[in-house]
Design an enzyme around this catalytic site. Structure first.
Site, PDB file in Angstrom:
ATOM      1  NE  ARG A 258       2.368  -4.944  11.223  1.00 14.16           N
ATOM      2  CZ  ARG A 258       3.385  -4.838  10.369  1.00 14.16           C
ATOM      3  NH1 ARG A 258       4.544  -5.445  10.626  1.00 14.16           N
ATOM      4  NH2 ARG A 258       3.244  -4.135   9.270  1.00 14.16           N
TER       5      ARG A 258
ATOM      6  NE  ARG B 159      -4.291  -0.991  10.220  1.00 14.36           N
ATOM      7  CZ  ARG B 159      -3.157  -0.642   9.615  1.00 14.36           C
ATOM      8  NH1 ARG B 159      -3.085   0.433   8.892  1.00 14.36           N
ATOM      9  NH2 ARG B 159      -2.116  -1.395   9.737  1.00 14.36           N
TER      10      ARG B 159
ATOM     11  NE  ARG C 213       7.853  -2.721   5.975  1.00  9.87           N
ATOM     12  CZ  ARG C 213       6.540  -2.754   6.113  1.00  9.87           C
ATOM     13  NH1 ARG C 213       5.762  -2.160   5.232  1.00  9.87           N
ATOM     14  NH2 ARG C 213       5.998  -3.393   7.111  1.00  9.87           N
TER      15      ARG C 213
ATOM     16  CE  LYS D  20      -1.935  -1.037   3.956  1.00  9.74           C
ATOM     17  NZ  LYS D  20      -1.194  -2.272   4.305  1.00  9.74           N
TER      18      LYS D  20
ATOM     19  NE  ARG E  35       6.545  -0.529   9.872  1.00  8.54           N
ATOM     20  CZ  ARG E  35       5.398  -0.583   9.196  1.00  8.54           C
ATOM     21  NH1 ARG E  35       5.312  -0.016   8.003  1.00  8.54           N
ATOM     22  NH2 ARG E  35       4.354  -1.193   9.691  1.00  8.54           N
TER      23      ARG E  35
HETATM   24  P1  AP5 Z   1       4.870  -1.635   1.794  1.00  6.97           P
HETATM   25  O1  AP5 Z   1       4.498  -0.793   0.633  1.00  6.97           O
HETATM   26  O2  AP5 Z   1       5.700  -1.043   2.862  1.00  6.97           O
HETATM   27  O3  AP5 Z   1       3.568  -2.359   2.390  1.00  6.97           O
HETATM   28  P2  AP5 Z   1       2.322  -1.773   3.189  1.00  6.97           P
HETATM   29  O4  AP5 Z   1       1.116  -2.363   2.600  1.00  6.97           O
HETATM   30  O5  AP5 Z   1       2.412  -0.289   3.278  1.00  6.97           O
HETATM   31  O6  AP5 Z   1       2.591  -2.478   4.584  1.00  6.97           O
HETATM   32  P3  AP5 Z   1       2.590  -1.902   6.072  1.00  6.97           P
HETATM   33  O7  AP5 Z   1       3.337  -2.896   6.911  1.00  6.97           O
HETATM   34  O8  AP5 Z   1       3.055  -0.488   6.090  1.00  6.97           O
HETATM   35  O9  AP5 Z   1       1.129  -1.995   6.415  1.00  6.97           O
HETATM   36  P4  AP5 Z   1       0.498  -1.928   7.788  1.00  6.97           P
HETATM   37  O10 AP5 Z   1      -0.873  -1.704   7.373  1.00  6.97           O
HETATM   38  O11 AP5 Z   1       0.719  -3.054   8.691  1.00  6.97           O
HETATM   39  O12 AP5 Z   1       1.345  -0.784   8.534  1.00  6.97           O
HETATM   40  P5  AP5 Z   1       0.975   0.691   8.948  1.00  6.97           P
HETATM   41  O13 AP5 Z   1       2.202   1.490   8.896  1.00  6.97           O
HETATM   42  O14 AP5 Z   1      -0.215   1.151   8.204  1.00  6.97           O
HETATM   43  O15 AP5 Z   1       5.623  -2.931   1.201  1.00  6.97           O
HETATM   44  C1  AP5 Z   1       6.130  -3.934   2.071  1.00  6.97           C
HETATM   45  C2  AP5 Z   1       7.492  -4.437   1.560  1.00  6.97           C
HETATM   46  O16 AP5 Z   1       7.300  -5.120   0.326  1.00  6.97           O
HETATM   47  C3  AP5 Z   1       8.508  -3.336   1.267  1.00  6.97           C
HETATM   48  O17 AP5 Z   1       9.765  -3.806   1.625  1.00  6.97           O
HETATM   49  C4  AP5 Z   1       8.401  -3.127  -0.257  1.00  6.97           C
HETATM   50  O18 AP5 Z   1       9.638  -2.686  -0.787  1.00  6.97           O
HETATM   51  C5  AP5 Z   1       8.054  -4.522  -0.723  1.00  6.97           C
HETATM   52  N1  AP5 Z   1       7.195  -4.536  -1.900  1.00  6.97           N
HETATM   53  C6  AP5 Z   1       6.176  -3.692  -2.204  1.00  6.97           C
HETATM   54  N2  AP5 Z   1       5.590  -4.044  -3.372  1.00  6.97           N
HETATM   55  C7  AP5 Z   1       6.248  -5.149  -3.802  1.00  6.97           C
HETATM   56  C8  AP5 Z   1       6.099  -5.988  -4.943  1.00  6.97           C
HETATM   57  N3  AP5 Z   1       5.180  -5.748  -5.867  1.00  6.97           N
HETATM   58  N4  AP5 Z   1       6.948  -7.042  -5.070  1.00  6.97           N
HETATM   59  C9  AP5 Z   1       7.891  -7.283  -4.123  1.00  6.97           C
HETATM   60  N5  AP5 Z   1       8.074  -6.522  -3.037  1.00  6.97           N
HETATM   61  C10 AP5 Z   1       7.258  -5.472  -2.863  1.00  6.97           C
HETATM   62  O19 AP5 Z   1       0.527   0.481  10.461  1.00  6.97           O
HETATM   63  C11 AP5 Z   1       1.453   0.168  11.463  1.00  6.97           C
HETATM   64  C12 AP5 Z   1       0.753   0.131  12.817  1.00  6.97           C
HETATM   65  O20 AP5 Z   1       0.217   1.431  13.116  1.00  6.97           O
HETATM   66  C13 AP5 Z   1      -0.449  -0.810  12.933  1.00  6.97           C
HETATM   67  O21 AP5 Z   1      -0.063  -2.126  13.246  1.00  6.97           O
HETATM   68  C14 AP5 Z   1      -1.260  -0.133  14.040  1.00  6.97           C
HETATM   69  O22 AP5 Z   1      -0.713  -0.405  15.308  1.00  6.97           O
HETATM   70  C15 AP5 Z   1      -1.054   1.339  13.754  1.00  6.97           C
HETATM   71  N6  AP5 Z   1      -2.095   1.884  12.832  1.00  6.97           N
HETATM   72  C16 AP5 Z   1      -1.897   2.430  11.610  1.00  6.97           C
HETATM   73  N7  AP5 Z   1      -3.063   2.801  11.051  1.00  6.97           N
HETATM   74  C17 AP5 Z   1      -4.033   2.480  11.959  1.00  6.97           C
HETATM   75  C18 AP5 Z   1      -5.445   2.584  11.954  1.00  6.97           C
HETATM   76  N8  AP5 Z   1      -6.109   3.116  10.907  1.00  6.97           N
HETATM   77  N9  AP5 Z   1      -6.116   2.144  13.036  1.00  6.97           N
HETATM   78  C19 AP5 Z   1      -5.475   1.623  14.110  1.00  6.97           C
HETATM   79  N10 AP5 Z   1      -4.141   1.471  14.176  1.00  6.97           N
HETATM   80  C20 AP5 Z   1      -3.417   1.907  13.104  1.00  6.97           C
HETATM   81 MG    MG Z   2       2.709   1.080   4.861  1.00  3.89          MG
END
Ligand code: AP5
Ligand code: MG
Length: 216
Positions: A170, A88, A127, A13, A159
């Protein structure tokens, strides 16, 4: 152009949202990036969120709803926005609906990026994330030009929640609390599922095809 990126942790994402912000000049609103910034700066919100994030749990709805409400009111959102990692939970989706009604705006597409768990584990384990701008890289799939450095010059780090045990938690949290939003948005005829398997460029083309009305 008001978009939501839905999908499990590690689906890509953030990677795709960053590419689209450059292409269409609309902001990416990543609640994860905003929360990590608050944790780093140890603001009251960051102090509250830290434990939830480290354990792989969701931060309480009222905290993230407040973040998004404030962010959507900023002038750079007038042309559109990409919500990355929000909503979410159903409560967050309902709150977003109320906010957008108040702003006389509406979501056009909920792009649901589908990736299997084995691939997600590999993506998150490899990552590396930029401390300065939040951009993600991968030790194999998306290497930085200069080792351990983002193209913005920031330092790359792993991270805290990208450890295997936390990743598994997660994924469980996603299935229980976030995956039901697919039904929610399908009911509103906004859900656009895409395969998140393939190269970063291929996936971007799938998303652009939806946005530009060449599919779905
Ligand atoms: P990346 O693009 O980083 O993936 P992502 O979908 O953004 O994954 P996240 O881990 O950031 O999602 P998340 O939803 O758990 O974390 P968030 O920060 O929102 O890609 C991942 C890896 O794959 C990278 O290394 C990339 O290079 C690689 N890649 C990408 N595309 C590829 C491809 N096509 N082929 C191969 N490799 C590829 O949330 C973190 C925490 O914050 C949560 O756990 C929660 O505690 C809190 N939080 C955030 N938002 C909320 C909310 N709305 N409500 C409650 N808590 C929240
Ligand atoms: Mg992300």
């Amino acid at each position: 152009m008001n978009l939501i990126f839905l999908g499990p942790p590690g689906a890509g994402k953030g990677t795709q949202a960053k590419l689209l912000t450059e292409k269409y000049n609309i902001p990416q609103i990543s609640t994860g990036d905003i929360l990590r910034g608050a944790v780093r700066e140890a603001t009251p919100m960051g102090v509250k969120a830290k434990g939830f994030m480290e354990s792989g749990a969701l931060v309480p709805d009222e905290v993230v709803i407040g973040i998004v409400e404030e962010r959507l009111a900023k002038p750079d959102c007038v042309k559109g926005f990409i919500l990355d990692g929000f909503p979410r939970t159903v409560a967050q989706a309902d709150a977003l609906q109320r906010m957008l009604n108040g702003l006389d705006r509406a979501i056009e597409h909920v792009i649901s990026v589908e990736v299997d768990n084995a691939e997600l584990l590999e993506r998150m384990a490899g990552r590396r994330t930029c401390r300065a701008c939040g951009r993600g890289y991968h030790v194999t799939f998306d290497q930085p030009k200069v080792k351990d450095r983002c193209e913005c010059g920031g330092e790359l780090y792993q991270r805290d929640d990208d450890r295997e045990e936390t990743i598994r938690k997660r994924l469980t949290v996603y299935e229980a609390q976030t995956a039901p939003l697919k039904q929610y948005y399908a009911g509103e005829s906004l859900l656009r599922p895409i395969s998140g398997i393939g190269s970063i460029d291929e996936i971007q083309r799938r998303i652009v095809a939806i946005i530009e009305g060449r599919q779905g």
